[in-house]
Design an enzyme around this catalytic site. Structure first.
Site, PDB file in Angstrom:
ATOM      1  CB  ALA A  94     -29.274 -11.215  -3.286  1.00 32.54           C
TER       2      ALA A  94
ATOM      3  CD  GLU B 100     -40.019 -14.037  -2.683  1.00 30.79           C
ATOM      4  OE1 GLU B 100     -38.907 -13.619  -3.026  1.00 30.79           O
ATOM      5  OE2 GLU B 100     -40.401 -15.226  -2.867  1.00 30.79           O
ATOM      6  CB  ALA B 101     -42.523 -15.714  -6.570  1.00 34.28           C
TER       7      ALA B 101
ATOM      8  CG  HIS C 232     -24.160 -24.555  -2.370  1.00 30.52           C
ATOM      9  ND1 HIS C 232     -23.031 -25.060  -1.734  1.00 30.52           N
ATOM     10  CD2 HIS C 232     -25.074 -24.359  -1.383  1.00 30.52           C
ATOM     11  CE1 HIS C 232     -23.263 -25.155  -0.435  1.00 30.52           C
ATOM     12  NE2 HIS C 232     -24.503 -24.745  -0.193  1.00 30.52           N
TER      13      HIS C 232
HETATM   14  C1  LIG Z   1     -32.166 -26.595   1.095  1.00 29.67           C
HETATM   15  C2  LIG Z   1     -31.005 -25.643   0.915  1.00 29.67           C
HETATM   16  C3  LIG Z   1     -29.902 -25.726   1.761  1.00 29.67           C
HETATM   17  C4  LIG Z   1     -28.832 -24.845   1.613  1.00 29.67           C
HETATM   18  N1  LIG Z   1     -27.878 -24.805   2.586  1.00 29.67           N
HETATM   19  C5  LIG Z   1     -26.987 -23.789   2.594  1.00 29.67           C
HETATM   20  C6  LIG Z   1     -26.145 -23.567   3.719  1.00 29.67           C
HETATM   21  O1  LIG Z   1     -26.256 -24.233   4.739  1.00 29.67           O
HETATM   22  N2  LIG Z   1     -25.255 -22.552   3.660  1.00 29.67           N
HETATM   23  C7  LIG Z   1     -25.126 -21.772   2.548  1.00 29.67           C
HETATM   24  O2  LIG Z   1     -24.248 -20.913   2.522  1.00 29.67           O
HETATM   25  N3  LIG Z   1     -25.933 -21.940   1.484  1.00 29.67           N
HETATM   26  C8  LIG Z   1     -26.896 -22.888   1.505  1.00 29.67           C
HETATM   27  N4  LIG Z   1     -27.791 -22.988   0.480  1.00 29.67           N
HETATM   28  C9  LIG Z   1     -27.652 -22.054  -0.660  1.00 29.67           C
HETATM   29  C10 LIG Z   1     -27.988 -20.600  -0.304  1.00 29.67           C
HETATM   30  O3  LIG Z   1     -29.137 -20.536   0.496  1.00 29.67           O
HETATM   31  C11 LIG Z   1     -28.140 -19.805  -1.607  1.00 29.67           C
HETATM   32  O4  LIG Z   1     -26.870 -19.794  -2.264  1.00 29.67           O
HETATM   33  C12 LIG Z   1     -28.588 -18.369  -1.407  1.00 29.67           C
HETATM   34  O5  LIG Z   1     -29.787 -18.300  -0.685  1.00 29.67           O
HETATM   35  C13 LIG Z   1     -28.775 -17.711  -2.776  1.00 29.67           C
HETATM   36  O6  LIG Z   1     -29.327 -16.430  -2.614  1.00 29.67           O
HETATM   37  P1  LIG Z   1     -30.089 -15.698  -3.801  1.00 29.67           P
HETATM   38  O7  LIG Z   1     -30.514 -14.397  -3.270  1.00 29.67           O
HETATM   39  O8  LIG Z   1     -29.221 -15.755  -4.999  1.00 29.67           O
HETATM   40  O9  LIG Z   1     -31.341 -16.625  -4.127  1.00 29.67           O
HETATM   41  P2  LIG Z   1     -32.552 -17.018  -3.177  1.00 29.67           P
HETATM   42  O10 LIG Z   1     -32.189 -16.854  -1.743  1.00 29.67           O
HETATM   43  O11 LIG Z   1     -32.995 -18.364  -3.616  1.00 29.67           O
HETATM   44  O12 LIG Z   1     -33.641 -15.922  -3.481  1.00 29.67           O
HETATM   45  C14 LIG Z   1     -34.328 -15.792  -4.699  1.00 29.67           C
HETATM   46  C15 LIG Z   1     -35.698 -15.218  -4.375  1.00 29.67           C
HETATM   47  O13 LIG Z   1     -36.321 -14.791  -5.572  1.00 29.67           O
HETATM   48  C16 LIG Z   1     -37.672 -15.230  -5.568  1.00 29.67           C
HETATM   49  N5  LIG Z   1     -38.073 -15.350  -6.968  1.00 29.67           N
HETATM   50  C17 LIG Z   1     -37.618 -16.235  -7.876  1.00 29.67           C
HETATM   51  N6  LIG Z   1     -38.204 -16.021  -9.075  1.00 29.67           N
HETATM   52  C18 LIG Z   1     -39.029 -14.964  -8.914  1.00 29.67           C
HETATM   53  C19 LIG Z   1     -39.892 -14.264  -9.793  1.00 29.67           C
HETATM   54  N7  LIG Z   1     -40.002 -14.614 -11.078  1.00 29.67           N
HETATM   55  N8  LIG Z   1     -40.591 -13.215  -9.307  1.00 29.67           N
HETATM   56  C20 LIG Z   1     -40.480 -12.841  -7.988  1.00 29.67           C
HETATM   57  N9  LIG Z   1     -39.692 -13.496  -7.113  1.00 29.67           N
HETATM   58  C21 LIG Z   1     -38.951 -14.538  -7.574  1.00 29.67           C
HETATM   59  C22 LIG Z   1     -37.630 -16.541  -4.826  1.00 29.67           C
HETATM   60  O14 LIG Z   1     -38.896 -16.921  -4.352  1.00 29.67           O
HETATM   61  C23 LIG Z   1     -36.634 -16.224  -3.730  1.00 29.67           C
HETATM   62  O15 LIG Z   1     -37.242 -15.646  -2.603  1.00 29.67           O
HETATM   63  C24 LIG Z   1     -28.849 -23.889   0.554  1.00 29.67           C
HETATM   64  C25 LIG Z   1     -29.955 -23.811  -0.301  1.00 29.67           C
HETATM   65  C26 LIG Z   1     -31.025 -24.670  -0.121  1.00 29.67           C
HETATM   66  C27 LIG Z   1     -32.213 -24.546  -1.027  1.00 29.67           C
END
Ligand SMILES: Cc1cc2nc3c(=O)[nH]c(=O)nc-3n(C[C@H](O)[C@H](O)[C@H](O)COP(=O)(O)OP(=O)(O)OC[C@H]3O[C@@H](n4cnc5c(N)ncnc54)[C@H](O)[C@@H]3O)c2cc1C
Length: 511
Positions: free
Chosen positions: A19, A39-40, A450
């Site tokens: 996101a 970003e951490a 997820h």
């Molecule tokens: C191993 C694995 C396999 C998966 N396979 C799939 C798949 O094949 N297809 C699919 O649709 N989904 C898959 N998912 C799930 C999908 O990737 C997530 O639903 C999606 O990335 C969520 O996006 P997000 O932006 O909410 O969180 P994230 O992409 O996890 O991003 C959060 C970010 O915030 C950063 N952060 C966290 N805390 C802090 C802080 N305190 N300060 C600064 N930065 C911080 C983190 O380092 C990270 O970069 C998988 C996930 C994993 C881990």
């Protein structure tokens, strides 16, 4: 990668994952403001397990993984389950299994019907389209020319091809594109990969605009608390290489730290259930009972495992290549199961201990995509220790659906396409009575990684953000990541999260 923090920006985005990368790019495009992304983690470029699709499992537990765990319960046989989360630019979208699916029309229509105005399928479709560069080009449903290249896997592995052939002979419709509004059937998966290399919101949205004069990206910066004064969020405190710093936000702070860390930051900042906050030694700023509640996760079974008759070729694509969406019960309106055939023996440690896994093996892995169980997360103290409890398989309906999924997997395996690949089944064992399969399901269930729902969007008392993603009761603060989903989508969560961020940027730009 680390740029120096000017100490202030119009928009401060916390978390540069799926996101956060979308948000940073779109805020630059849609507003005239300055954007600072915290970003951490670090830069994923150069990490082979990030770029090579068939190596994605090696990201689990690597240095660029937060390494969370789900607390044990009897529902999963007392097991502690590893919860992988990417700690790197691109977040979990840099480390995940590359499956790019949107889910079912009913997922979004359900969000809107429950109060999330403006999030029905017709309204979110343009944001899905904006995000992607689909190999077949633009259509009413699909987007072309967007930042994230999406393709069908090439050169299907025999195990991947067998799932399609077996699914069709079992009676599933063939799906040439799994991203139709109502996917039900079997076919090639869509992946965020091209030419054997991962694409993501990092490679597509953020990386191309690094160097933009209004953008600052600060890596190795872990946000620790939101600055909230007089009911308004005015900035973010963070640690960079152990040194404390504060950045102030002229217009808004947008949390995009994911479904574990966004609610964690709210709790650490005193925004959450007041009773819980007092109990762990955090002074409540705002009593917002829904923070950390409503945690939802897809279980995947690892897995229905087979020794292969002949040496399998090396794994390719995302280790899957194809998928099936199907119903555990024909009377269901929406498919509640997803099947993948994984080209390696992807089994839980407990299944491996019970049913020795041959080297030359593969699994059919069913996942439950419509879950009744709900969990929660909370702090264990004022310094950020976390207790994360998904309550996986707590509801009987989830267990029943997964037992059916094993039976369907066994039926698929009996189809000629798999029968010619299989020497013998190694898990579950000979006993396929209901009791034995319930036991197997509780031992084999693993998180799909997820987690969603912990800062749920809505208009009810348990909602954390309103339908414009504003934190209810705090000005200048939104959440825009997987945590805002009111209910989990009936397919993988990455593309829906990118869509949420696309829409969030449009909402922010609209004021
Ligand atoms: C191993 C694995 C396999 C998966 N396979 C799939 C798949 O094949 N297809 C699919 O649709 N989904 C898959 N998912 C799930 C999908 O990737 C997530 O639903 C999606 O990335 C969520 O996006 P997000 O932006 O909410 O969180 P994230 O992409 O996890 O991003 C959060 C970010 O915030 C950063 N952060 C966290 N805390 C802090 C802080 N305190 N300060 C600064 N930065 C911080 C983190 O380092 C990270 O970069 C998988 C996930 C994993 C881990």
């Amino acid at each position: 990668m680390t740029s120096s923090d000017p100490g202030t920006a119009d928009y401060v985005v916390v978390g540069g994952g799926t996101a956060g990368c979308v948000l940073a790019r779109r805020l630059l495009e849609r507003t005239d403001g300055t954007v600072l992304l915290l970003e951490a983690g670090g830069d994923p470029d150069g990490i082979d397990t990030v770029s090579a699709p068939h190596r994605w499992v090696e990201n689990i537990g690597a240095a660029h993984d937060w390494g969370y765990t789900y607390a044990p319960t009897g529902h999963v046989a007392g097991r502690t389950l590893f919860l992988s989360r990417g700690k790197v630019l691109g977040g979990s979208g840099s480390t995940n299994a590359l499956v790019w699916v949107r889910g079912h029309r009913a997922d979004y229509d359900g969000w809107a019907a429950a109060g999330a105005r403006g999030w029905d399928h017709a309204s979110v479709l343009p944001h899905f389209r904006d995000c992607e560069d689909w190999e077949d080009g633009a259509s009413e449903q699909r987007g072309a020319g967007g930042p994230v290249r999406i393709e069908r896997p090439r050169d299907l592995h025999p195990v991947a091809a067998a799932l399609v052939e077996a699914g069709v002979s079992y009676g599933m419709p063939y799906l040439d594109d799994v991203n139709v509004p109502e996917p039900c059937g079997v076919g090639p998966i869509n992946t965020d990969a091209s030419g054997g290399v991962r694409t993501s919101t990092w490679t597509g949205h953020l990386r191309p605009v690094l160097g933009h004069e209004r953008l600052t990206v600060v890596t190795g910066a872990r946000a620790t608390r939101l600055v909230i004064t007089g009911g308004r969020c005015t900035g973010v405190e963070y640690l960079r290489d152990g040194a404390p710093a504060t950045v102030s936000a002229g217009r808004e702070v947008v949390l995009a730290a994911g479904a574990i860390d966004s609610p964690k930051l709210l709790l650490l900042s005193g925004v959450g259930p007041a009773e819980h906050l007092r109990a762990v030694g955090v002074d409540p700023v705002l009593d917002l009972p829904g923070v950390g509640r409503n945690l939802q996760e897809h279980p995947i079974l690892g897995g229905v495992c087979f020794a292969a008759r002949e040496a399998l070729p090396p794994p390719n694509n995302n280790l899957e290549g194809t998928t099936a969406f199907w119903r555990s019960d024909p009377s269901l309106a929406v498919p509640d199961l997803q099947f993948v055939a994984v080209q390696i023996p992807y089994v839980s440690p407990e299944v491996a201990a019970r049913f020795p896994v041959p080297e030359n093996a593969f699994v059919i892995a069913p996942g439950l995509m419509t879950v009744a169980s709900r969990g929660f997360l909370g702090l264990t103290g004022p310094d950020g220790g976390l207790h994360v409890q998904p309550n996986m398989l707590a509801e009987q309906a989830d267990v029943d659906a997964l037992v059916s999924s094993v039976e369907i997997a066994l039926d698929l395996a009996a189809q000629p396409a798999f029968a010619k690949l299989v020497e013998r089944r190694t898990a579950p064992g000979e006993d396929t009575s209901r009791a034995a399969l319930v036991d197997f399901v509780r031992q084999a269930a693993m998180p799909y990684f997820h987690p969603v729902g912990t800062c749920a969007m809505g208009v009810h008392d348990g909602a954390v953000v309103d339908p414009d993603l504003r934190v209810r009761g705090v000005d200048g603060l939104r959440v825009a990541d997987a945590s805002v989903m009111p209910t989990i989508t009936s397919a993988n969560t990455n593309a829906p999260t990118a869509m949420i961020a696309e829409r969030a940027a449009a909402l922010i730009a609209a004021g």
